[in-house]
Design an enzyme around this catalytic site. Structure first.
Site, PDB file in Angstrom:
ATOM      1  N   VAL A 187      -8.103  -8.753  -2.287  1.00 30.16           N
ATOM      2  CA  VAL A 187      -7.699  -7.686  -1.366  1.00 30.16           C
ATOM      3  C   VAL A 187      -7.267  -8.342  -0.058  1.00 30.16           C
ATOM      4  O   VAL A 187      -7.989  -9.183   0.487  1.00 30.16           O
ATOM      5  CB  VAL A 187      -8.892  -6.740  -1.104  1.00 30.16           C
ATOM      6  N   CYS A 188      -6.104  -7.978   0.446  1.00 32.45           N
ATOM      7  CA  CYS A 188      -5.608  -8.559   1.700  1.00 32.45           C
ATOM      8  C   CYS A 188      -6.537  -8.181   2.859  1.00 32.45           C
ATOM      9  O   CYS A 188      -6.807  -7.000   3.087  1.00 32.45           O
ATOM     10  CB  CYS A 188      -4.202  -8.067   1.999  1.00 32.45           C
ATOM     11  N   VAL A 189      -6.982  -9.188   3.587  1.00 32.00           N
ATOM     12  CA  VAL A 189      -7.944  -8.942   4.666  1.00 32.00           C
ATOM     13  C   VAL A 189      -7.352  -8.072   5.775  1.00 32.00           C
ATOM     14  O   VAL A 189      -8.005  -7.125   6.245  1.00 32.00           O
ATOM     15  CB  VAL A 189      -8.503 -10.279   5.228  1.00 32.00           C
ATOM     16  N   GLY A 197      -6.740  -4.559   4.521  1.00 31.59           N
ATOM     17  CA  GLY A 197      -8.042  -3.939   4.296  1.00 31.59           C
ATOM     18  C   GLY A 197      -8.705  -3.512   5.594  1.00 31.59           C
ATOM     19  O   GLY A 197      -9.223  -2.398   5.710  1.00 31.59           O
TER      20      GLY A 197
END
Lengths: 102, 128, 119
Positions: free
Chosen positions: C77-79, C82
């Site tokens: 998941v892209c930080v 997110g």
């Protein structure tokens, strides 16, 4: 070098299919998925254009998305091949790049 | 950096921008992808076609009225990240009554046919 | 062949995540490798552990978790995406990990094909 293009929008709502047809190169594969599958049906007013496109490009429609929407795979335009997800994977592997027209 | 970053593999990446800014977030988050990819020494191309040409229209002011962040100056900063291959489609400009003079960053204007050819040379195509 | 998968939309609102899942499953069943599944834009919502769809519908998050468990998939998941949307360590479903956008670019470099699913 050839590209697999995927189109997931209904041609009656958005211009993604036009954009794809305007940029795909002869011999490229075009796979209609999700709401994009409506463009494959031979009863629509796009049928002549799609039949024509199938002569320049390799045209495919995803069986699962046709069936989900009550579209009979037997009623796609001439030159359009209906594939399952395994066929989608094969198309992605057989072409050197994938361009999703989102 | 991870070892993979130094794998020596250089691919042709193209970021295809076909959506207008502000109405959806895609333009902004594509820009974030582009900036990150600069760190990987890849052959990065940015294409602006269809409504994507609106992303680089001069004079954007989303803050004062719409209350959104103006990220358009970032396109001018791309050069500093060695991202200099920016292509705009002539037909897309014309359809929208725009010319190269309306754009906020230097670009190469290509015909639709040439854009199609360039796309055909790419290894990885990302858009939004 | 190694595939990278990019999921750009959240579950339920759009078919993108279902399509990506079906593609990944078919690729794995054919013996291909999935180098990584990367969740970007609203796609980060696929990793929301609090999602509870009605029991007569599919659970998109659970589908991904099961596939990941079976095939040891790397689901990232892209930080930044997110953080923007509240998908952080405390809301992250099991089987997913949070990391930088560089993981997507790396997947583009390392995988033979990068498949994007979105709106």
């Amino acid at each position: 070098m050839s590209t697999l293009h995927t189109v997931n929008k209904s041609p009656f709502e958005r211009a993604n299919l036009d954009a794809c047809l305007g940029h795909a190169l002869p011999g490229d594969a075009i796979l209609l998925i999700e709401d994009g599958v409506f463009a494959a049906m031979k009863a629509t007013n796009l049928a002549a254009r799609m039949t024509d496109a199938a002569k320049t490009f390799k045209l495919y429609a995803l069986a699962a998305d046709l069936k989900a929407r009550g579209m009979d795979p037997a009623n796609v335009v001439d030159g359009c091949t209906v594939v399952d997800y395994a066929g989608f994977v094969d198309l992605a592997a057989a072409n050197s790049a994938v361009n999703a027209w989102l | 950096m991870d070892e993979e970053f130094e794998s020596g593999v250089v691919k042709k990446f193209m970021y295809v921008n076909r959506k207008a800014p502000y109405g959806t977030i895609y333009a902004l988050e594509v820009l974030e992808m582009v900036l990150i990819s600069a760190a990987f020494d890849q052959d990065v191309h940015m294409a602006f076609l269809d409504d994507g040409v609106y992303q680089i229209k001069k004079g954007q002011d989303p803050m004062s009225g719409a209350g959104m962040k103006n990220f358009s100056p970032t396109y001018r900063a791309l050069e500093g990240y060695d991202i200099e291959k920016l292509y705009v489609e002539q037909e897309s400009l014309e359809e929208r009554g725009l010319t190269e003079a309306d754009l906020l960053v230097p670009v190469e204007v290509l015909s639709r046919a040439d854009m199609a050819k360039l796309m055909g040379e790419m290894d990885v195509i990302l858009g939004g | 062949m190694k595939f990278g998968i990019l999921v750009n939309e959240g579950p339920y609102n759009h078919q993108a995540s279902d399509s990506a899942y079906q593609f990944a499953k078919a690729a794995l069943e054919k013996g291909h490798e999935i180098y990584r599944v990367f969740f970007y834009y609203d796609g980060v919502y696929n990793a929301n552990k609090f999602g509870e769809p009605p029991t007569d519908d599919r659970n998109v998050t659970r589908n991904w978790q099961k596939l990941a468990e079976q095939y040891k998939l790397d689901m990232v998941v892209c930080v930044a995406a997110g953080l923007r949307r509240g998908i952080v360590d405390s809301t992250l479903a099991e089987g997913f990990r949070i990391s930088g956008l560089g993981q997507l670019i790396e997947a583009g470099i390392q995988a033979d094909r990068l498949m994007a699913f979105g709106d």
